[in-house]
Enzyme design. Structure first.
Site, mmCIF file in Angstrom:
data_model
loop_
_atom_site.group_PDB
_atom_site.id
_atom_site.type_symbol
_atom_site.label_atom_id
_atom_site.label_comp_id
_atom_site.label_asym_id
_atom_site.label_seq_id
_atom_site.Cartn_x
_atom_site.Cartn_y
_atom_site.Cartn_z
ATOM 1 N N GLU A 282 -4.850 -1.465 -5.390
ATOM 2 C CA GLU A 282 -5.686 -0.608 -4.547
ATOM 3 C C GLU A 282 -7.048 -1.250 -4.278
ATOM 4 O O GLU A 282 -7.938 -0.607 -3.724
ATOM 5 C CB GLU A 282 -5.871 0.759 -5.213
ATOM 6 C CG GLU A 282 -4.574 1.555 -5.331
ATOM 7 C CD GLU A 282 -4.771 2.916 -5.987
ATOM 8 O OE1 GLU A 282 -5.940 3.279 -6.267
ATOM 9 O OE2 GLU A 282 -3.771 3.612 -6.221
ATOM 10 N N GLU B 248 -9.155 4.104 -13.911
ATOM 11 C CA GLU B 248 -10.474 3.586 -13.561
ATOM 12 C C GLU B 248 -11.270 3.115 -14.766
ATOM 13 O O GLU B 248 -12.125 2.232 -14.632
ATOM 14 C CB GLU B 248 -11.272 4.653 -12.802
ATOM 15 C CG GLU B 248 -10.657 5.000 -11.450
ATOM 16 C CD GLU B 248 -11.575 5.852 -10.583
ATOM 17 O OE1 GLU B 248 -12.631 6.304 -11.094
ATOM 18 O OE2 GLU B 248 -11.246 6.057 -9.404
ATOM 19 N N PRO C 209 -18.081 20.611 4.804
ATOM 20 C CA PRO C 209 -17.108 21.323 5.635
ATOM 21 C C PRO C 209 -17.371 21.232 7.129
ATOM 22 O O PRO C 209 -16.479 21.539 7.920
ATOM 23 C CB PRO C 209 -17.219 22.772 5.145
ATOM 24 C CG PRO C 209 -18.585 22.873 4.556
ATOM 25 C CD PRO C 209 -18.862 21.528 3.954
ATOM 26 N N PHE D 106 -5.754 5.473 6.280
ATOM 27 C CA PHE D 106 -5.916 6.046 4.945
ATOM 28 C C PHE D 106 -6.484 7.458 5.065
ATOM 29 O O PHE D 106 -6.154 8.353 4.297
ATOM 30 C CB PHE D 106 -6.836 5.164 4.104
ATOM 31 C CG PHE D 106 -6.905 5.580 2.665
ATOM 32 C CD1 PHE D 106 -5.899 5.232 1.779
ATOM 33 C CD2 PHE D 106 -7.966 6.339 2.197
ATOM 34 C CE1 PHE D 106 -5.951 5.634 0.446
ATOM 35 C CE2 PHE D 106 -8.029 6.745 0.867
ATOM 36 C CZ PHE D 106 -7.016 6.383 0.000
ATOM 37 N N ALA E 132 -13.029 9.597 -10.068
ATOM 38 C CA ALA E 132 -12.509 10.412 -8.965
ATOM 39 C C ALA E 132 -11.238 9.803 -8.409
ATOM 40 O O ALA E 132 -10.980 8.605 -8.565
ATOM 41 C CB ALA E 132 -13.559 10.543 -7.857
#
Length: 379
Positions: A334, A287, A305, A198, A267
């Site tokens: 999912e 959601e 990062p 994933f 999200a």
């Protein structure tokens, strides 16, 4: 060298994609398959051969060596295609060849017969889809020999999503303070992909330009590679309420957190072809069953990062949040199990202060809303 003649009628007519898949250039000549037409599948924009008694499917005849043929078989197999015999027409006359056709393809995926059939056009596909397809093929072909074909096929949607993220990266924010990178500032000697599921993990042997001048010593760096993502914090200015969602998260669990259920903004991953705004609205429906009104962008950023490629677009989304907006949601296939909470704005800030809201995009969104709250409430 012994070669196998293969008729290419679809995306492998694109020279760049063909080079990625085959690993090298292969000699090709124009050819056609009589009695067939190149048509779009019923849902999507990829090609299949459809019977057409008066038709001639245009394509290329490629001479593939054993390794190139094995690579192409593996790639075509990801989409359920296998080779079968065919006779094609060339400038030098008929030639026996092989052609990839779908195996076990459901009727719903095949193009409809008759006038409803849509022709597939290479130039149109190249303009709209080729850059994404080439990048996705690069990752897929790198997995050949490392991962089974069926596993790679199951992961194709996330491979495409990661490819979309690489394309999105060309939209770079300004460089008014930070270093502006130029050609040769990062020199990669080797790139490896030890894991691809994933998410993916990529390792690099590289050198980079130094602030004091010159290049660094060779070093190893690794990155956790994922698709770009969106967060949206729903806010009801009239009621001065927000919605936060709660779900189990593997990250806190893997760290050993005794409380691995996390409070977050809504999200989700940006799918290929979606804008961040479209993703925000889709995820709110999936959601929380919530329709979002105006979206207020509050930041585009890398959350970590030093280790992750993930790039997030965050929004405040104006919405109606009555008591009934709270509840359970998520997409079953999912494995999402999501609880939506509707709380006063002051409660959200208290959750941030105590650390119970310990999710970085949620904290950023709460602070951004704090700055805009008075103006939003004033209308």
């Amino acid at each position: 060298m012994t070669t196998t003649p293969v008729f290419l009628f679809g995306t492998l007519r694109d020279a760049t994609l063909r080079r990625v898949v085959l690993g090298d250039d292969a000699p090709v000549v124009p050819a056609a398959l009589p009695g067939w037409a190149v048509a779009r599948v019923a849902r999507g924009d990829w090609p299949v051969l459809a019977p057409a008694p008066e038709g001639r499917a245009a394509g290329l005849l490629a001479a593939l060596g054993a390794e190139a043929l094995a690579r192409a078989d593996w790639y075509e197999g990801l989409f359920g295609y296998a080779r079968e015999a065919a006779t094609v027409e060339t400038a030098e006359g008929p030639r026996a060849a092989q052609v990839w056709r779908p195996v076990g393809c459901g009727a719903e995926a095949l193009p409809p017969a008759g006038g409803a059939r849509r022709a597939w056009d290479l130039a149109d596909w190249q303009a709209r889809h080729a850059p994404l397809a080439r990048l996705a093929a690069e990752e897929a072909m790198a997995l050949r020999g490392m991962r089974p074909a069926d596993e790679t096929a199951r992961r194709w949607p996330v491979i495409r999503a990661r490819a979309q993220a690489r394309l999105n990266a060309s939209d770079t924010p300004p460089t008014t303070l930070r270093r502006r990178a130029g050609p040769g500032d990062v020199a990669v000697a080797e790139r490896r992909t030890p894991y691809a599921g994933f998410f993916a993990v990529e390792e690099y042997e590289l050198r980079h330009a130094r602030f004091a001048g010159g290049m660094s010593e060779p070093m190893t760096r690794a990155a956790f590679v994922s698709a770009d993502a969106v967060t949206v914090l729903p806010y009801d200015p009239g009621r001065d309420r927000v919605m936060v969602i709660e779900q189990f998260r593997a990250g806190p669990f893997a760290r050993g957190d005794a409380q691995p259920w996390s409070l977050e903004a809504i999200a989700g991953r940006i799918d290929p072809g979606e804008t961040p705004e479209e993703t925000a609205r889709r995820e709110a429906r999936e959601e929380a069953g919530l329709e979002i009104g105006p979206l207020i962008p509050i930041g585009r950023y890398y959350p970590s990062p030093g280790a992750k490629s993930e790039f997030i677009h965050s929004y405040i989304g104006l919405a109606e949040l009555p008591d009934s907006a709270a509840g359970l949601g998520g997409v079953a296939h999912e494995h999402e199990d999501i609880r939506a909470h509707v709380v006063p704005f002051d409660r959200l800030m208290a959750l941030v202060e105590t650390g119970e809201a310990g999710n970085a995009p949620l904290i950023l969104s709460a602070l951004a809303l704090e700055r805009r709250r008075a103006a939003l409430r004033a209308g």
